[in-house]
Write an enzyme that holds these catalytic residues in place. Structure first.
Site, PDB file in Angstrom:
ATOM      1  N   GLY A 196       0.808  -1.221   0.000  1.00 55.95           N
ATOM      2  CA  GLY A 196       0.000   0.000   0.000  1.00 55.95           C
ATOM      3  C   GLY A 196       0.838   1.267   0.000  1.00 55.95           C
ATOM      4  O   GLY A 196       0.522   2.232  -0.707  1.00 55.95           O
ATOM      5  N   THR A 197       1.908   1.269   0.767  1.00 58.20           N
ATOM      6  CA  THR A 197       2.744   2.474   0.854  1.00 58.20           C
ATOM      7  C   THR A 197       3.344   2.809  -0.504  1.00 58.20           C
ATOM      8  O   THR A 197       3.294   3.961  -0.962  1.00 58.20           O
ATOM      9  CB  THR A 197       3.881   2.254   1.888  1.00 58.20           C
ATOM     10  N   ASN A 227      -8.302   3.354   8.340  1.00 54.91           N
ATOM     11  CA  ASN A 227      -7.652   2.256   9.057  1.00 54.91           C
ATOM     12  C   ASN A 227      -7.827   2.340  10.568  1.00 54.91           C
ATOM     13  O   ASN A 227      -7.671   1.342  11.261  1.00 54.91           O
ATOM     14  CB  ASN A 227      -6.157   2.211   8.712  1.00 54.91           C
ATOM     15  N   GLN A 258      -7.584  -0.898   3.353  1.00 56.54           N
ATOM     16  CA  GLN A 258      -8.391  -1.504   4.416  1.00 56.54           C
ATOM     17  C   GLN A 258      -9.705  -2.086   3.920  1.00 56.54           C
ATOM     18  O   GLN A 258     -10.239  -3.016   4.513  1.00 56.54           O
ATOM     19  CB  GLN A 258      -8.682  -0.465   5.519  1.00 56.54           C
ATOM     20  N   SER A 292      -3.205  -3.744  -0.726  1.00 56.59           N
ATOM     21  CA  SER A 292      -2.125  -4.437  -0.030  1.00 56.59           C
ATOM     22  C   SER A 292      -2.591  -5.837   0.341  1.00 56.59           C
ATOM     23  O   SER A 292      -3.761  -6.037   0.657  1.00 56.59           O
ATOM     24  CB  SER A 292      -1.753  -3.646   1.229  1.00 56.59           C
ATOM     25  N   HIS A 324      -1.290  -7.941   2.876  1.00 60.47           N
ATOM     26  CA  HIS A 324      -1.160  -8.477   4.241  1.00 60.47           C
ATOM     27  C   HIS A 324      -2.322  -8.124   5.159  1.00 60.47           C
ATOM     28  O   HIS A 324      -2.360  -8.579   6.301  1.00 60.47           O
ATOM     29  CB  HIS A 324       0.190  -8.087   4.856  1.00 60.47           C
ATOM     30  N   THR A 355      12.055  -6.789 -10.610  1.00 61.70           N
ATOM     31  CA  THR A 355      11.669  -8.187 -10.834  1.00 61.70           C
ATOM     32  C   THR A 355      10.438  -8.528 -10.010  1.00 61.70           C
ATOM     33  O   THR A 355      10.411  -8.285  -8.799  1.00 61.70           O
ATOM     34  CB  THR A 355      12.845  -9.114 -10.447  1.00 61.70           C
ATOM     35  N   CYS A 385       1.888   2.540  12.501  1.00 56.80           N
ATOM     36  CA  CYS A 385       3.021   3.436  12.335  1.00 56.80           C
ATOM     37  C   CYS A 385       3.052   4.475  13.450  1.00 56.80           C
ATOM     38  O   CYS A 385       4.083   5.042  13.744  1.00 56.80           O
ATOM     39  CB  CYS A 385       2.941   4.153  10.986  1.00 56.80           C
TER      40      CYS A 385
END
Ligand SMILES: Cc1ncc(COP(=O)(O)O)c(C=O)c1O
Length: 380
Positions: free
Chosen positions: A69-70, A147, A173, A193, A195, A231, A322
């Protein structure tokens, strides 16, 4: 341990791990290589791309894999403003994740016209104020769901107010929790994202609408249609697709299960803790998040709540991973008009399909007693 911090990250699903293992062991080819080992990796990457696209009602060519996501947020903001010159102004929501707010701040320092769009007491963007950003030279970036609070922004309505602007949404989210249809939402860009949906860490994607002349700020090989050099991490991409496929096929089951747990937690905390404020509305929010703060927060230490919960074996958060540990009040709750003390002492409970009613009951009982103890201590 009772894990109730699923908005920070989730446990890797066993089926996802199984899907990834062959690509970590024998299928180590580079997806850009033209011999058999590489070609097989390419097939796996393209199949994963089709899976992610189908989950969004997008075309596979509109999906570009990234590291998460970042990276997706940074790449979209920076590429649109600089490499592609698609926009020269930026408007972002005040409650965005730091993966949008910090690059936006860097843009402002570098001289780009950046506007931070405030939200109301309920965490929703002011739709009338939004209309001033209806310009073809503007990128509007507004997250799909928050989030910390789970609050969902009305993106369909947002799009109606800014038909001329480019529209990006951080859907990290919301993806896999509520349906997302990029056609219906009318977004030009989306960030995802893996995870957060029981997939591996370090992989995500950007949706880039067909026809948008996107030129990447990241230079290198020509991977991902020249839109993300590097890659492709085949195993991570395969894992992302496996997690997305399962999340989509179980969307209703997961959503109902999580919603029921969150409802139960809401009721328990409301009846057991005096002066509690629930910051997550019952409707218009994700099924898996409950954010609470305390009206007498000046008497409570936010970090102490999280630490006491941890000692009692419950993992919860005070918002963004964070921010945790940095002793900063939540910028999301501050933007919603909560006091600094209240924004500092908030607790976010975020559940997953693996969470149980017993865990919720135990966690809520512990939270009630932690708050009672901390309040008692300040009395003495
Ligand atoms: C709304 C939002 N955007 C972006 C991110 C960053 O995603 P990643 O961890 O994949 O870089 C997160 C993760 O906490 C998030 O919640």
């Amino acid at each position: 341990m009772i894990y109730l911090d699923n908005s920070a990250t989730t446990r890797l699903d066993e089926d996802v791990l199984e899907a990834m293992l062959p690509w970590l062991r024998d299928g180590y080819g580079n997806a850009s290589s033209i011999y058999d080992l590489g070609r097989r990796a390419r097939v796996a990457v393209e199949s994963a791309r089709s899976t992610i696209a189908a989950a969004l009602n997008a075309h596979p060519a509109e999906i570009i894999f990234t590291s998460g996501g970042t990276e997706s947020n940074n790449a979209i903001l920076k590429s649109v403003l600089h490499e592609s010159s698609l926009a020269r102004r930026l408007a972002v929501g005040a409650t965005e994740h730091h993966a949008v707010l910090h690059p936006a701040e860097a843009e402002r320092v570098a001289g780009t016209a950046v506007d931070i769009m405030g939200v109301d007491h309920d965490g929703l963007v002011d739709l009338t104020a939004l209309e001033q950003h209806n310009r073809a030279d503007t990128l509007v970036s507004l997250m799909h769901a928050n989030n910390e609070t789970g609050i969902i922004q009305p993106l369909v309505e947002v799009r109606k107010r800014v038909p001329l602007a480019l529209l990006h949404s951080d859907a990290v989210q919301s993806f896999g929790k509520i349906p997302i249809d990029v056609q219906g939402l009318g977004v030009d860009f989306l960030s995802l994202s893996a995870h957060k949906i029981h997939g591996p860490k370090g992989v995500g994607a950007m949706f880039i609408r067909k026809g948008v002349d996107f030129k990447s700020h990241q230079q290198g090989g020509g991977q991902e249609r020249n839109r993300r050099a590097g890659t492709e991490p085949v195993a991570l991409i395969v894992g992302f697709a496996a997690a997305a496929k399962k999340a989509m096929s179980e969307l209703d089951i997961r959503s109902n299960h999580m919603l029921e747990l969150v409802r139960h937690a809401r009721q328990m905390l409301q009846s057991d803790i005096p002066d509690v404020r629930i910051n997550t509305p019952e409707t218009g929010s994700l099924p898996n998040i409950l954010n609470v703060s305390f009206l007498d927060a000046d008497r409570l230490d936010g970090e102490a709540i999280i630490q006491s919960m941890d000692i009692a074996g419950v993992a919860v958060s005070n918002g963004s991973a964070c921010v945790s540990g940095s002793q900063q009040p939540s910028h999301v709750l501050l933007a919603m008009g909560r006091s600094s003390a209240e924004s500092h002492a908030a607790v976010r409970i975020s559940v997953s399909i693996h969470s149980t009613r017993q865990e919720i009951e135990r966690a809520c009982t512990i939270l009630s007693s932690v708050v009672r103890n901390l309040r008692g201590q300040t009395h003495n």
